[in-house]
Design a protein around this motif. Structure first.
Motif, PDB file in Angstrom:
ATOM      1  N   ARG A   1       1.271   1.470   2.277  1.00  0.00           N
ATOM      2  CA  ARG A   1       2.267   1.485   3.354  1.00  0.00           C
ATOM      3  C   ARG A   1       3.160   2.731   3.307  1.00  0.00           C
ATOM      4  NH1 ARG A   1       4.186  -2.713   6.828  1.00  0.00           N
ATOM      5  NH2 ARG A   1       5.296  -1.583   8.468  1.00  0.00           N
TER       6      ARG A   1
ATOM      7  N   ASN B   1      -0.815  -5.867   5.954  1.00  0.00           N
ATOM      8  CA  ASN B   1      -0.146  -5.889   4.654  1.00  0.00           C
ATOM      9  C   ASN B   1      -0.703  -7.008   3.777  1.00  0.00           C
ATOM     10  OD1 ASN B   1       1.536  -3.755   5.256  1.00  0.00           O
ATOM     11  ND2 ASN B   1       3.278  -5.024   5.818  1.00  0.00           N
TER      12      ASN B   1
ATOM     13  N   TRP C   1       7.528  -9.817   2.139  1.00  0.00           N
ATOM     14  CA  TRP C   1       6.065  -9.828   2.134  1.00  0.00           C
ATOM     15  C   TRP C   1       5.482 -11.072   1.478  1.00  0.00           C
ATOM     16  CZ3 TRP C   1       3.530  -4.390   1.065  1.00  0.00           C
ATOM     17  CH2 TRP C   1       3.996  -3.486   2.029  1.00  0.00           C
TER      18      TRP C   1
END
Length: 592
Positions: free
Chosen positions: A391, A411, A501
């Motif tokens: 990322r 992700n 996340w």
């Protein structure tokens, strides 16, 4: 030990150490002489003088015999020196307690290949003794074990399955098989009270603590015990990770486990702090994997499966704070120093002079991750790789996809791809990670290829990701070694960049708070959970990439949310890490 090797300075130093624990020792006291002999050998090892294997072993054994406890730094240093020469205790030596002061990691001849390499001590499990192996021989041993376990349990790895998941499934299968073999018939149990089955209790406790073991906590193979005719048996121990600790108590007859705050009552560990602020109690079944999952969920909610975040208490003595930060730095770089066979000072200097590493240390470790302990947490390290090899510092952001939902899916896919290739014992398989993250045919669960989603930007994404992975591969193999690299990646996966996340240990707890707040506010849950209910939504969000775009969009931003909340994942306060406090109460406070 040669009498002329022990100097008056060695004796003076030994006297000063012994005087701390008892009054007026004599210079001819056996404990003083043993400590002086150890100091003499260690002094010569650090200098130009020689010490034979016989002298080294004699100093170790003499000091061991004279100590009322076994946590003396000199005893540990002698053990480290013996390991470097390939001298390792046999099973049963030193009352079978030598592993408590012999190093977990070191450098010396590998037991199997006899090559001088970085070594890790592996526990006496699966019928194997405690042993020191290099990475190559451990990989071969694991390959042999994997072949055996596949044959014995019938459990084979699933595509993309994490090592932790495979381990848990195989343990469950094997325990079930063994239980069927050895369980006595009811008529055999009746009327024949047996001695307390401590071995079975320990095995079950080790099973229950497996999620914490995977997350880097030092789960022991032996425990203190308590219990008599009037009280139920109990096993208890302290679990440590870097400078953090907490206490575990297990009551097997009551199917009960307690996590308690750690208190350094004897001031033995000045840089330590408690990983918990209050007691937590769990009801755990005597068998099956349901209790293991419960321990994992509660440990995750408590932040114990993520790297520890800690701040030094306001007003703390500057010297104590500096010592705390120095100890964290040593924890981070000691493994690299052992890997490179040099000093910590030298490896820090080398790291600071490497332009790739210096930037990461300054920004990620020094600023974004300044409160993160350098723990070794495989899942957090996988997040670190996703954050800093995919990322950030790549072209991924320059070719940001049309929606945050789609970026979230990618992700998650990156983290899932990386996870099976991060091992706390073997390090990171950079070659596999590079191949998978740059594969043009790499697909999301819904069948869409990542390269297609990035369109014309894919070649740039591909090349910059490859560059980042290769950079870290070089740092791992040429500069840092596998353990320090894992610790750096753990810090990288524990900053504000990844606090929203999937993949962190607190993920389910975060989702629970978001859904609970939405329900209390009267918000409408996304379909089909408006009918199935909040518990079903929370359970399914453990695999968020399997949910519809509408569900993910609801989770991230919650359409009904107002400026005052409640919020979705992007702004919810539960995504903030749990932060512990290091309060050196033994040091004087500074005036404001």
């Amino acid at each position: 030990m040669r009498n002329d090797a022990v100097t008056e300075a060695d004796l003076d130093k030994a006297m000063s150490v012994v005087e701390r624990s008892r009054q007026s020792p004599q210079r001819d006291d056996p404990a003083v002489r043993a400590l002086a002999a150890a100091i003499s050998v260690l002094r010569r090892l650090r200098g130009d003088e020689a010490a034979t294997d016989t002298e080294l072993l004699a100093a170790h054994d003499q000091l061991h015999a004279s100590l009322p406890h076994r946590n003396d730094d000199n005893l540990a240093a002698l053990a480290q020196a013996l390991l470097s020469r390939g001298i390792v205790p046999s099973p049963g030596d030193y009352d079978d307690a030598w592993r408590f002061w012999w190093p977990k990691k070191g450098y010396g001849p590998c037991r199997d290949c006899r090559q001088r390499r970085s070594l890790t001590r592996y526990a006496a499990k699966a019928g194997k003794p405690y042993r020191y192996l290099c990475t190559r021989c451990r990989k071969q041993e694991l390959a042999d074990i994997t072949e055996y376990l596949t044959s014995a349990t019938g459990v084979v790895p699933k595509d993309g399955e994490s090592a932790e998941s495979l381990f848990s499934r195989r343990v469950a299968s094997r325990v079930g098989q063994l239980g069927q073999r050895v369980a006595p018939a009811p008529e055999e149990q009746a009327g024949h009270p047996e001695a307390e089955p401590w071995g079975e209790y320990v095995e079950r406790l080790v099973e229950l603590l497996a999620p914490l073991d995977w997350a880097g906590w030092a789960v022991p193979d032996a425990y203190d015990s308590d219990g008599d005719a009037e009280t139920d048996p109990m096993l208890f121990t302290e679990l440590w990770r870097t400078n953090a600790a907490f206490v575990v108590e297990y009551y097997p007859r009551e199917n009960r486990m307690r996590f308690l705050p750690y208190d350094d009552v004897c001031s033995d560990y000045p840089e330590s702090f408690s990983a918990l602020d209050e007691e937590v109690e769990l009801t755990v079944a005597p068998d099956g994997d349901g209790a293991v999952k419960l321990v994992k969920l509660r440990s995750g909610a408590l932040g114990l499966l993520d790297a520890t975040h800690v701040r030094v208490a306001k007003g703390a003595d500057p010297g104590a704070a500096e010592s705390f930060h120095a100890e964290s730095l040593l924890t981070l770089f000691r493994p690299a120093a052992a890997y490179r066979k040099t000093s910590v000072e030298e490896i820090v200097k080398v790291a600071a002079q490497d332009p790739d590493l210096d930037a990461y240390l300054n920004w990620v470790v020094g600023l974004a991750g300044r409160n993160v302990q350098p723990d070794l947490v495989p899942d957090a390290a996988a997040l670190g790789i996703a954050a800093w090899c995919w990322r950030n510092d790549t072209a991924v952001e320059a070719h940001h996809l049309p929606s945050d939902v789609l970026m979230a899916r990618i992700n998650i896919a990156v983290t899932r791809t990386v996870l099976p290739h991060v091992c706390p014992y073997e390090g990171i398989d950079w070659n596999s990670i590079e191949r998978l993250l740059t594969d043009t045919g790499w697909k999301l669960p819904n069948g869409r290829t990542v390269s297609f989603l990035f369109g014309d930007g894919w070649p740039e994404v591909q090349s910059t990701v490859r560059k980042q992975v290769r950079k870290w591969h070089r740092l791992d193999t040429e500069v840092l070694g596998p353990e320090t690299t894992l610790r750096l990646m753990t810090i990288g996966g524990s900053t504000s960049y990844t606090r929203h996340w999937w993949g962190q240990g607190r993920w389910r707890a975060i989702c629970e708070e978001i859904v609970r707040d939405a329900v209390e506010a009267g918000f409408t849950l996304p379909q089909p959970y408006d009918c199935r209910g909040p518990e079903a939504l929370i359970g399914d969000l453990e695999q968020p990439d399997m949910q519809s775009d509408a569900v993910l969009d609801w989770l991230i931003d919650m359409p009904e949310s107002t400026e005052t909340g409640p919020y979705g994942l992007r702004r919810h306060p539960s995504t903030q890490p749990i932060v512990r406090t290091y309060d050196p109460w033994w040091a004087p406070l500074q005036e404001d």
